[in-house]
Design an enzyme around this catalytic site. Structure first.
Site, PDB file in Angstrom:
ATOM      1  N   CYS A   8       0.863  -1.179   0.000  1.00  0.00           N
ATOM      2  CA  CYS A   8       0.000   0.000   0.000  1.00  0.00           C
ATOM      3  C   CYS A   8       0.899   1.229   0.000  1.00  0.00           C
ATOM      4  CB  CYS A   8      -0.987  -0.019   1.167  1.00  0.00           C
ATOM      5  SG  CYS A   8      -0.266   0.200   2.811  1.00  0.00           S
ATOM      6  N   ASN A  11       2.368   1.611   4.299  1.00  0.00           N
ATOM      7  CA  ASN A  11       2.636   0.354   4.998  1.00  0.00           C
ATOM      8  C   ASN A  11       2.351   0.467   6.497  1.00  0.00           C
ATOM      9  OD1 ASN A  11       5.451  -1.846   5.640  1.00  0.00           O
ATOM     10  ND2 ASN A  11       3.376  -2.427   5.144  1.00  0.00           N
ATOM     11  N   CYS A  13      -1.370   0.728   7.379  1.00  0.00           N
ATOM     12  CA  CYS A  13      -2.807   0.416   7.522  1.00  0.00           C
ATOM     13  C   CYS A  13      -3.178  -0.831   6.723  1.00  0.00           C
ATOM     14  CB  CYS A  13      -3.673   1.595   7.066  1.00  0.00           C
ATOM     15  SG  CYS A  13      -3.574   3.064   8.093  1.00  0.00           S
ATOM     16  N   ARG A  14      -3.404  -0.652   5.429  1.00  0.00           N
ATOM     17  CA  ARG A  14      -3.944  -1.737   4.610  1.00  0.00           C
ATOM     18  C   ARG A  14      -3.019  -2.926   4.462  1.00  0.00           C
ATOM     19  NH1 ARG A  14      -5.234   1.748  -0.555  1.00  0.00           N
ATOM     20  NH2 ARG A  14      -3.290   2.712   0.176  1.00  0.00           N
ATOM     21  N   SER A  15      -1.777  -2.694   4.055  1.00  0.00           N
ATOM     22  CA  SER A  15      -0.899  -3.841   3.798  1.00  0.00           C
ATOM     23  C   SER A  15      -0.514  -4.601   5.060  1.00  0.00           C
ATOM     24  CB  SER A  15       0.328  -3.437   2.974  1.00  0.00           C
ATOM     25  OG  SER A  15       1.069  -2.415   3.580  1.00  0.00           O
ATOM     26  N   ASP A 123      -8.188   3.440   1.375  1.00  0.00           N
ATOM     27  CA  ASP A 123      -7.227   3.797   2.415  1.00  0.00           C
ATOM     28  C   ASP A 123      -7.970   4.448   3.573  1.00  0.00           C
ATOM     29  OD1 ASP A 123      -5.106   4.592   3.977  1.00  0.00           O
ATOM     30  OD2 ASP A 123      -4.023   5.579   2.346  1.00  0.00           O
TER      31      ASP A 123
END
Length: 152
Positions: A8, A11, A13-15, A123
């Site tokens: 993401c 690095n 939150c999402r990933s 995001d």
């Protein structure tokens, strides 16, 4: 062993949530995977995931507290079989970074969730805590789809 890298922007939150989810789901499915995450931006290198991401993940049984932000680099294309981007902007960044010799899979993570209502994992960073649960829903759905794909 199949190696998967989630990517993401920062690095945090999402990933890292995707990394935590896939680790648990793969273990439950009896799959041995090497799973990691990275970002295309370097603002959060060395930092723990966003506290809201940690809390949302923990509420579902995923511990991502030990993860630390790192930058996606060209060497990742020789280390990982799957590089899965959370959105088109990060996918485009990875496509520019990829060596011509890369013969693995480079695509959007939600390609493994064809019934999801969106194609990109949004995001949640600039939103409230409420934005993390729907993101985890998408990540869990795509992780299940990726596991099904890896079993075929």
């Amino acid at each position: 062993m199949v190696r998967v890298l989630f990517v993401c922007l920062g690095n945090i939150c999402r990933s890292p949530m995707a990394e935590g989810v896939l680790r648990v789901k793969a273990q439950s499915a009896g799959l041995a995977l090497d799973v990691a995450s990275a970002g295309t931006g370097d603002w959060h290198v060395g930092e723990a995931p966003d506290l809201r991401a940690q809390e949302a993940a923990a509420a579902r049984g995923y511990d991502i507290t030990a993860l630390r932000g790192r930058l996606a680099v060209r060497a990742d294309f020789s280390r990982f079989d799957y590089l899965l981007a959370m959105d088109r902007k990060n996918l485009a960044h990875l496509q520019r970074l990829a060596p011509t010799s890369f013969n693995g899979t480079l695509r959007l993570f939600l390609d493994y969730a064809p019934d999801a209502p969106v194609r990109e994992v949004p995001d949640p960073y600039f939103g409230s805590e409420d934005g993390f649960a729907p993101v985890l829903d998408l990540i869990e759905e795509a992780a299940d789809g990726l596991i099904r794909h890896l079993r075929t």
